[in-house]
Design an enzyme around this catalytic site. Sequence first.
Site, PDB file in Angstrom:
ATOM      1  N   VAL A  89      10.382   3.765   7.158  1.00 35.56           N
ATOM      2  CA  VAL A  89       9.676   2.689   6.448  1.00 35.56           C
ATOM      3  C   VAL A  89       9.581   3.057   4.963  1.00 35.56           C
ATOM      4  O   VAL A  89       9.053   4.110   4.612  1.00 35.56           O
ATOM      5  CB  VAL A  89       8.257   2.492   7.019  1.00 35.56           C
ATOM      6  N   CYS A  90      10.123   2.224   4.110  1.00 40.00           N
ATOM      7  CA  CYS A  90      10.059   2.544   2.677  1.00 40.00           C
ATOM      8  C   CYS A  90      10.068   1.278   1.837  1.00 40.00           C
ATOM      9  O   CYS A  90      10.584   0.237   2.247  1.00 40.00           O
ATOM     10  CB  CYS A  90      11.209   3.457   2.264  1.00 40.00           C
ATOM     11  N   VAL A  91       9.474   1.397   0.658  1.00 37.52           N
ATOM     12  CA  VAL A  91       9.449   0.321  -0.330  1.00 37.52           C
ATOM     13  C   VAL A  91       9.792   0.945  -1.676  1.00 37.52           C
ATOM     14  O   VAL A  91       9.334   2.048  -1.990  1.00 37.52           O
ATOM     15  CB  VAL A  91       8.056  -0.345  -0.392  1.00 37.52           C
ATOM     16  N   GLY A 139       2.095  -5.165  -1.084  1.00 44.11           N
ATOM     17  CA  GLY A 139       2.081  -5.934   0.151  1.00 44.11           C
ATOM     18  C   GLY A 139       3.415  -6.074   0.848  1.00 44.11           C
ATOM     19  O   GLY A 139       3.494  -6.612   1.939  1.00 44.11           O
ATOM     20  N   TYR A 142       3.445  -4.184   4.178  1.00 44.57           N
ATOM     21  CA  TYR A 142       2.730  -4.920   5.228  1.00 44.57           C
ATOM     22  C   TYR A 142       3.605  -6.046   5.783  1.00 44.57           C
ATOM     23  O   TYR A 142       3.656  -6.282   6.991  1.00 44.57           O
ATOM     24  CB  TYR A 142       1.433  -5.494   4.660  1.00 44.57           C
ATOM     25  N   ASN A 186      -0.522  11.286   4.075  1.00 46.24           N
ATOM     26  CA  ASN A 186      -0.091   9.989   3.530  1.00 46.24           C
ATOM     27  C   ASN A 186      -1.193   8.958   3.774  1.00 46.24           C
ATOM     28  O   ASN A 186      -1.138   8.157   4.711  1.00 46.24           O
ATOM     29  CB  ASN A 186       1.220   9.563   4.196  1.00 46.24           C
ATOM     30  N   ALA A 246      -2.120   6.347   1.988  1.00 46.39           N
ATOM     31  CA  ALA A 246      -1.716   4.958   1.773  1.00 46.39           C
ATOM     32  C   ALA A 246      -1.002   4.406   3.005  1.00 46.39           C
ATOM     33  O   ALA A 246      -1.242   3.271   3.417  1.00 46.39           O
ATOM     34  CB  ALA A 246      -0.806   4.861   0.550  1.00 46.39           C
ATOM     35  N   TYR A 301      -0.915   1.000   8.071  1.00 46.16           N
ATOM     36  CA  TYR A 301      -0.751   0.823   9.514  1.00 46.16           C
ATOM     37  C   TYR A 301      -2.059   0.401  10.184  1.00 46.16           C
ATOM     38  O   TYR A 301      -2.046  -0.394  11.130  1.00 46.16           O
ATOM     39  CB  TYR A 301      -0.195   2.105  10.134  1.00 46.16           C
TER      40      TYR A 301
END
Length: 268
Positions: free
Chosen positions: A186-188, A196, A199, A225, A227, A232
């Site tokens: 999972v990465c942004v 957001g 999410y 982590n 954040a 989650y």
Amino acid sequence: MATASRLLAPAPPPAARPRCLPSNRVAVPRLRCRASAATSPAGGAALLERDGAAVALREFVTLDELRAAVRLRVRTFYEYAIESVGAEDQKRALADREFEALQDRISGKMINFQRVSCINGTVPLSSSLMAAEELCSMCKFVEDGEERVVVGSLDLNQCPWLPDELTGMRPGVNEDSQTRAYLSNVCVAKELQNKGLGYALVDKSKKLAREWGITDLYVHVAIDNIAGQKLYKKSGFVYEGEEPAWRARFLGRPRRLLLWLDMNKEPL
């Protein structure tokens, strides 16, 4: 946000350092890059709009997009000193190895994985992208003549367990473990973190998990982590277990928490 859960991922090179991944609310900042015409992507993608920029959330469509998603993961999970000798070669090697491994998982070549999907958030490469030239050049792909950039990504894995990770306890031993799935990678993009998008990616993965008949969804997140844990928790996950300290030391990483989501209680 994220989980640094990496499926059969290559060990980081000496110059690389794992990163924690963040996220929470949806707003796409104005980033700057070279201009290009923007059109709506195909494939029934969900669109998030803010400040004139549309983020398409969908399962990957082309191998070019999949490769761009892998490059985003390398960019997000590993950090290199600018002066590091051979840093670009190391990044390319990591991306090539993970791309091949991800293709094998998606195509069903790897034992244990019943089904795997890569879900991405992408935006058109346009004049609304400011001050993100490196992101644009590294995570760009072309689809139907349009240049787009992968800005968020994750994998949904239908499998009993992930390599080198804690195994979920649900469903129980006498139940069908094929209804268990895990989120990973999972990465942004750092330019869009805490906006957001993370999410929204998790929410998209929950919808797909429901289509697959998943009853129990898991994710691993580093114990430091904060954040990611908040993301989650906001998405409905609850604590189930944590990695022993000796195991984390053996694997050379921060301890992981195992979080669980009861899909049966998720609203339709």
